[in-house]
Each structure stands twice: as C-alpha cells, then as structure tokens.
Design a protein around this motif. Structure first.
Motif, PDB file in Angstrom:
ATOM      1  N   LEU A  88       0.802  -1.228   0.000  1.00 62.16           N
ATOM      2  CA  LEU A  88       0.000   0.000   0.000  1.00 62.16           C
ATOM      3  C   LEU A  88       0.834   1.277   0.000  1.00 62.16           C
ATOM      4  O   LEU A  88       0.276   2.377   0.013  1.00 62.16           O
ATOM      5  N   ASP A  89       2.141   1.138   0.011  1.00 62.14           N
ATOM      6  CA  ASP A  89       3.034   2.301   0.077  1.00 62.14           C
ATOM      7  C   ASP A  89       2.785   3.126   1.331  1.00 62.14           C
ATOM      8  O   ASP A  89       2.671   4.362   1.286  1.00 62.14           O
ATOM      9  N   VAL A  90       2.675   2.442   2.451  1.00 62.58           N
ATOM     10  CA  VAL A  90       2.467   3.097   3.738  1.00 62.58           C
ATOM     11  C   VAL A  90       3.768   3.023   4.515  1.00 62.58           C
ATOM     12  O   VAL A  90       4.411   1.975   4.573  1.00 62.58           O
ATOM     13  N   SER A  91       4.145   4.134   5.157  1.00 63.31           N
ATOM     14  CA  SER A  91       5.479   4.210   5.758  1.00 63.31           C
ATOM     15  C   SER A  91       5.544   3.773   7.215  1.00 63.31           C
ATOM     16  O   SER A  91       6.629   3.450   7.712  1.00 63.31           O
ATOM     17  N   ASN A  92       4.415   3.743   7.931  1.00 65.58           N
ATOM     18  CA  ASN A  92       4.479   3.373   9.345  1.00 65.58           C
ATOM     19  C   ASN A  92       3.198   2.671   9.781  1.00 65.58           C
ATOM     20  O   ASN A  92       2.173   2.724   9.103  1.00 65.58           O
ATOM     21  N   VAL A  93       3.272   2.028  10.951  1.00 65.77           N
ATOM     22  CA  VAL A  93       2.164   1.218  11.452  1.00 65.77           C
ATOM     23  C   VAL A  93       0.952   2.077  11.767  1.00 65.77           C
ATOM     24  O   VAL A  93      -0.188   1.687  11.489  1.00 65.77           O
ATOM     25  N   ARG A  94       1.158   3.236  12.339  1.00 63.47           N
ATOM     26  CA  ARG A  94       0.038   4.107  12.681  1.00 63.47           C
ATOM     27  C   ARG A  94      -0.773   4.474  11.444  1.00 63.47           C
ATOM     28  O   ARG A  94      -2.017   4.424  11.451  1.00 63.47           O
ATOM     29  N   GLU A  95      -0.085   4.844  10.395  1.00 60.71           N
ATOM     30  CA  GLU A  95      -0.765   5.196   9.149  1.00 60.71           C
ATOM     31  C   GLU A  95      -1.516   4.000   8.576  1.00 60.71           C
ATOM     32  O   GLU A  95      -2.639   4.138   8.062  1.00 60.71           O
ATOM     33  N   LEU A  96      -0.886   2.826   8.660  1.00 55.99           N
ATOM     34  CA  LEU A  96      -1.527   1.614   8.154  1.00 55.99           C
ATOM     35  C   LEU A  96      -2.795   1.296   8.934  1.00 55.99           C
ATOM     36  O   LEU A  96      -3.847   1.016   8.342  1.00 55.99           O
ATOM     37  N   GLU A  97      -2.716   1.326  10.257  1.00 55.03           N
ATOM     38  CA  GLU A  97      -3.882   1.006  11.081  1.00 55.03           C
ATOM     39  C   GLU A  97      -5.010   2.010  10.865  1.00 55.03           C
ATOM     40  O   GLU A  97      -6.190   1.632  10.843  1.00 55.03           O
ATOM     41  N   ASP A  98      -4.659   3.291  10.723  1.00 53.99           N
ATOM     42  CA  ASP A  98      -5.679   4.304  10.432  1.00 53.99           C
ATOM     43  C   ASP A  98      -6.375   4.000   9.105  1.00 53.99           C
ATOM     44  O   ASP A  98      -7.595   4.156   8.982  1.00 53.99           O
ATOM     45  N   PHE A  99      -5.588   3.576   8.119  1.00 51.64           N
ATOM     46  CA  PHE A  99      -6.158   3.245   6.816  1.00 51.64           C
ATOM     47  C   PHE A  99      -7.103   2.042   6.925  1.00 51.64           C
ATOM     48  O   PHE A  99      -8.219   2.063   6.384  1.00 51.64           O
ATOM     49  N   LEU A 100      -6.671   1.003   7.618  1.00 53.42           N
ATOM     50  CA  LEU A 100      -7.490  -0.199   7.757  1.00 53.42           C
ATOM     51  C   LEU A 100      -8.786   0.086   8.508  1.00 53.42           C
ATOM     52  O   LEU A 100      -9.852  -0.426   8.153  1.00 53.42           O
ATOM     53  N   ILE A 101      -8.696   0.923   9.531  1.00 55.50           N
ATOM     54  CA  ILE A 101      -9.884   1.238  10.336  1.00 55.50           C
ATOM     55  C   ILE A 101     -10.825   2.174   9.584  1.00 55.50           C
ATOM     56  O   ILE A 101     -12.019   1.885   9.422  1.00 55.50           O
ATOM     57  N   ASN A 102     -10.300   3.292   9.118  1.00 57.80           N
ATOM     58  CA  ASN A 102     -11.140   4.354   8.541  1.00 57.80           C
ATOM     59  C   ASN A 102     -11.572   4.082   7.105  1.00 57.80           C
ATOM     60  O   ASN A 102     -12.686   4.439   6.712  1.00 57.80           O
ATOM     61  N   GLU A 103     -10.687   3.493   6.308  1.00 56.07           N
ATOM     62  CA  GLU A 103     -10.958   3.339   4.883  1.00 56.07           C
ATOM     63  C   GLU A 103     -11.392   1.938   4.492  1.00 56.07           C
ATOM     64  O   GLU A 103     -11.808   1.721   3.345  1.00 56.07           O
ATOM     65  N   CYS A 104     -11.277   0.990   5.396  1.00 58.10           N
ATOM     66  CA  CYS A 104     -11.655  -0.387   5.064  1.00 58.10           C
ATOM     67  C   CYS A 104     -12.755  -0.922   5.994  1.00 58.10           C
ATOM     68  O   CYS A 104     -13.848  -1.247   5.543  1.00 58.10           O
ATOM     69  N   MET A 105     -12.460  -0.986   7.295  1.00 56.94           N
ATOM     70  CA  MET A 105     -13.455  -1.535   8.222  1.00 56.94           C
ATOM     71  C   MET A 105     -14.661  -0.618   8.373  1.00 56.94           C
ATOM     72  O   MET A 105     -15.807  -1.073   8.380  1.00 56.94           O
ATOM     73  N   TYR A 106     -14.425   0.664   8.510  1.00 55.98           N
ATOM     74  CA  TYR A 106     -15.534   1.606   8.679  1.00 55.98           C
ATOM     75  C   TYR A 106     -16.420   1.639   7.435  1.00 55.98           C
ATOM     76  O   TYR A 106     -17.651   1.747   7.531  1.00 55.98           O
ATOM     77  N   VAL A 107     -15.809   1.501   6.274  1.00 51.78           N
ATOM     78  CA  VAL A 107     -16.556   1.499   5.014  1.00 51.78           C
ATOM     79  C   VAL A 107     -17.390   0.221   4.889  1.00 51.78           C
ATOM     80  O   VAL A 107     -18.432   0.197   4.227  1.00 51.78           O
ATOM     81  N   GLY A 108     -16.908  -0.865   5.517  1.00 53.65           N
ATOM     82  CA  GLY A 108     -17.658  -2.118   5.514  1.00 53.65           C
ATOM     83  C   GLY A 108     -17.164  -3.163   4.541  1.00 53.65           C
ATOM     84  O   GLY A 108     -17.778  -4.216   4.394  1.00 53.65           O
ATOM     85  N   ILE A 109     -16.021  -2.907   3.883  1.00 49.72           N
ATOM     86  CA  ILE A 109     -15.533  -3.891   2.914  1.00 49.72           C
ATOM     87  C   ILE A 109     -14.731  -5.007   3.580  1.00 49.72           C
ATOM     88  O   ILE A 109     -14.554  -6.083   2.997  1.00 49.72           O
ATOM     89  N   VAL A 110     -14.252  -4.758   4.798  1.00 51.16           N
ATOM     90  CA  VAL A 110     -13.585  -5.814   5.562  1.00 51.16           C
ATOM     91  C   VAL A 110     -13.967  -5.694   7.031  1.00 51.16           C
ATOM     92  O   VAL A 110     -14.345  -4.632   7.508  1.00 51.16           O
ATOM     93  N   ARG A 111     -13.854  -6.829   7.724  1.00 45.62           N
ATOM     94  CA  ARG A 111     -13.948  -6.850   9.181  1.00 45.62           C
ATOM     95  C   ARG A 111     -12.791  -7.687   9.695  1.00 45.62           C
ATOM     96  O   ARG A 111     -12.390  -8.659   9.048  1.00 45.62           O
ATOM     97  N   GLY A 112     -12.259  -7.292  10.839  1.00 48.19           N
ATOM     98  CA  GLY A 112     -11.142  -8.051  11.367  1.00 48.19           C
ATOM     99  C   GLY A 112     -10.584  -7.457  12.642  1.00 48.19           C
ATOM    100  O   GLY A 112     -11.180  -6.557  13.241  1.00 48.19           O
ATOM    101  N   LYS A 113      -9.424  -7.949  13.019  1.00 50.40           N
ATOM    102  CA  LYS A 113      -8.791  -7.545  14.274  1.00 50.40           C
ATOM    103  C   LYS A 113      -7.366  -7.088  13.999  1.00 50.40           C
ATOM    104  O   LYS A 113      -6.597  -7.776  13.327  1.00 50.40           O
ATOM    105  N   LEU A 114      -7.013  -5.934  14.528  1.00 56.59           N
ATOM    106  CA  LEU A 114      -5.642  -5.438  14.432  1.00 56.59           C
ATOM    107  C   LEU A 114      -4.844  -5.990  15.611  1.00 56.59           C
ATOM    108  O   LEU A 114      -5.176  -5.737  16.766  1.00 56.59           O
ATOM    109  N   ASP A 115      -3.825  -6.756  15.311  1.00 54.66           N
ATOM    110  CA  ASP A 115      -2.991  -7.364  16.354  1.00 54.66           C
ATOM    111  C   ASP A 115      -1.646  -6.646  16.365  1.00 54.66           C
ATOM    112  O   ASP A 115      -0.755  -6.956  15.581  1.00 54.66           O
ATOM    113  N   GLN A 116      -1.516  -5.690  17.268  1.00 59.74           N
ATOM    114  CA  GLN A 116      -0.281  -4.908  17.320  1.00 59.74           C
ATOM    115  C   GLN A 116       0.885  -5.730  17.836  1.00 59.74           C
ATOM    116  O   GLN A 116       2.033  -5.490  17.447  1.00 59.74           O
ATOM    117  N   LEU A 117       0.605  -6.699  18.703  1.00 56.36           N
ATOM    118  CA  LEU A 117       1.676  -7.525  19.247  1.00 56.36           C
ATOM    119  C   LEU A 117       2.299  -8.391  18.166  1.00 56.36           C
ATOM    120  O   LEU A 117       3.530  -8.477  18.055  1.00 56.36           O
TER     121      LEU A 117
END
Length: 247
Positions: free
Chosen positions: A119-148
């Motif tokens: 996705l050409d994302v430079s850091n974890v924070r940006e990636l997680e924001d993208f997954l939450i706001n642009e994917c899960m919130y939109v409804g195209i995916v559901r899942g769990k972010l495992d930071q560990l």
C-alpha cells in the motif's frame, strides 16, 4: 442500506451512464465510477458494449483503467504507471482498498510489513488508520488489528470481480468443497447408524441383566421359602406344628 444493495444500485446507475455514451465521453463516466467511495465492483460496466468498443481505439486507456480497478492492485498500477493516465486521489484510495481485498482472498492473516509494502504506507500508525477508517468503517472488511503480532486478522472481506480464468478455478474449488461435504455427511450418517446400533445393543444387554437380576431375586425368594418350610416337613416339625394347632 446494506453494502450489497448499495453496490447493485450504483452498478445499475453507471451501466446506464456508460450505455448512453461513446468514445472519449466514456472517460468521465469511468473516472467517476472508479472514484466513487461506495463502488467496488466493475465487471458489469466492463461488459457494456460501448465500453468494450474502446478496445484498440485512442480511448483504450479508459478501458485499461476500468480493468485495473476490476482486477488489479496498487502494485500493478505502480509497475505499469506509464500505461495509465494519472489517477486522481479518490482513485488512488479506491485502488488501495481493492488491494486489501485482493490480499484477503488468499490469506486471512495479513502481516503489517506486507500491507505497508503493498500500500506504500510508511508506518504502522498510518496503516492502522487506513485499515480502520478506509476499510473496516466502510464495511468492505472486518477483522482484528494485532499490534503484538503486527498483523491484521481478516474475519470478512468483500469479494472482487472475477479475473479472466478465475471462474474455472472457483468452480473446481466449490466442486472439491462439495465432494468433501458429501464425504463428511456420509461419515456422519455412518457414525449415527453405529451409535443407534450400539444404543440398541446396550438396551438389549440392560434388559438381559435386569432379567437375570429378577431371576436371581426369584431364586433367592424360593430358596428362603424352602429353608422355612423344610424343617416343618420333618417329624419333629410336624409334631410341633400339631401341638401348636391343638393348643
């Protein structure tokens, strides 16, 4: 309105729009469709005759853009960016969302490192924001972010348009699944039959045991009665019984 119904309405809208245009006029329709925040399926638009007629013409770039959004990923665009017109920001976002869906087709645990690379994302924070706001919130995916474990565990992902040749492999996969299900059903039925047989045998054995116990009880009762009566049948027993009767 659920995502499937909204998709169906948008697809119908853009199919009608594309059917009413030809040549370069289709460019704006395709850009609008591939930029729309709620549209993630494009095969029906690709099948519109006026769109298919763009093949081999000066406007074929628009057809390639539509094919990219139907089947491709952000990596496909980067590796062949010279073959496509410059994407607008909404198209870039859409293509990255579709990339997540493609990755989720084959793996339900997506490492952060892989996602950041694709996705050409430079850091974890940006990636997680993208997954939450642009994917899960939109409804195209559901899942769990495992930071560990630094991964995204996919529980649901919307399907993408079938790629050329993918239908055959999907049919084969479904056929294999059906065969496995049939074998499993036969196995379950055999186990049920075995359980029923064992249950009947258990009932029969229980009845035999109960009958034997009853026989033993009767035998013991007769033996006890015989023990009481036998002394009375002796001479002494008869004499005592007679005396008792006389008295």
């Amino acid at each position: 309105m659920d995502i499937e119904q909204k998709q169906a309405e948008l697809i119908d809208h853009f199919v009608k729009q594309a059917s009413a245009q030809k040549g370069s006029a289709l460019g704006s329709v395709i850009v609008e469709a591939t930029s729309h925040p709620s549209l993630f399926a494009f095969s029906e638009i690709l099948a519109v005759p006026t769109v298919a007629e763009l093949e081999g013409t000066d406007n074929s770039l628009y057809l390639e853009v539509l094919r990219l959004f139907a089947h491709g990923t952000w990596s496909d665009y980067k590796s062949n960016s010279g073959s496509f017109p410059q994407l607008v920001p909404d198209q870039v976002l859409k293509l990255k969302q579709l990339t997540v869906l493609t990755l989720a087709e084959t793996n339900k645990v997506l490492p952060y490192d892989q996602l950041m690379l694709e996705l050409d994302v430079s850091n974890v924070r940006e990636l997680e924001d993208f997954l939450i706001n642009e994917c899960m919130y939109v409804g195209i995916v559901r899942g769990k972010l495992d930071q560990l474990r630094r991964c995204f565990e996919v529980q649901f992902a919307a399907g993408r348009d079938l790629r050329p040749g993918q239908l055959g492999s999907m049919i084969q996969t479904l056929s294999n699944w059906l065969a496995t299900s049939d074998n499993l059903l036969i196995s379950i039925q055999e186990k049920i039959k075995w359980a029923d047989t064992m249950s009947e045998l258990d009932k029969k054995h229980r009845k035999e045991v109960e009958d034997r116990v009853e026989d033993v009880k009767k035998s013991l009762s007769l033996k006890k009665l015989h023990t009481v009566i036998r002394p009375m049948l002796t001479s002494e027993g008869l004499r005592r019984s007679t005396v008792n009767l006389v008295e």
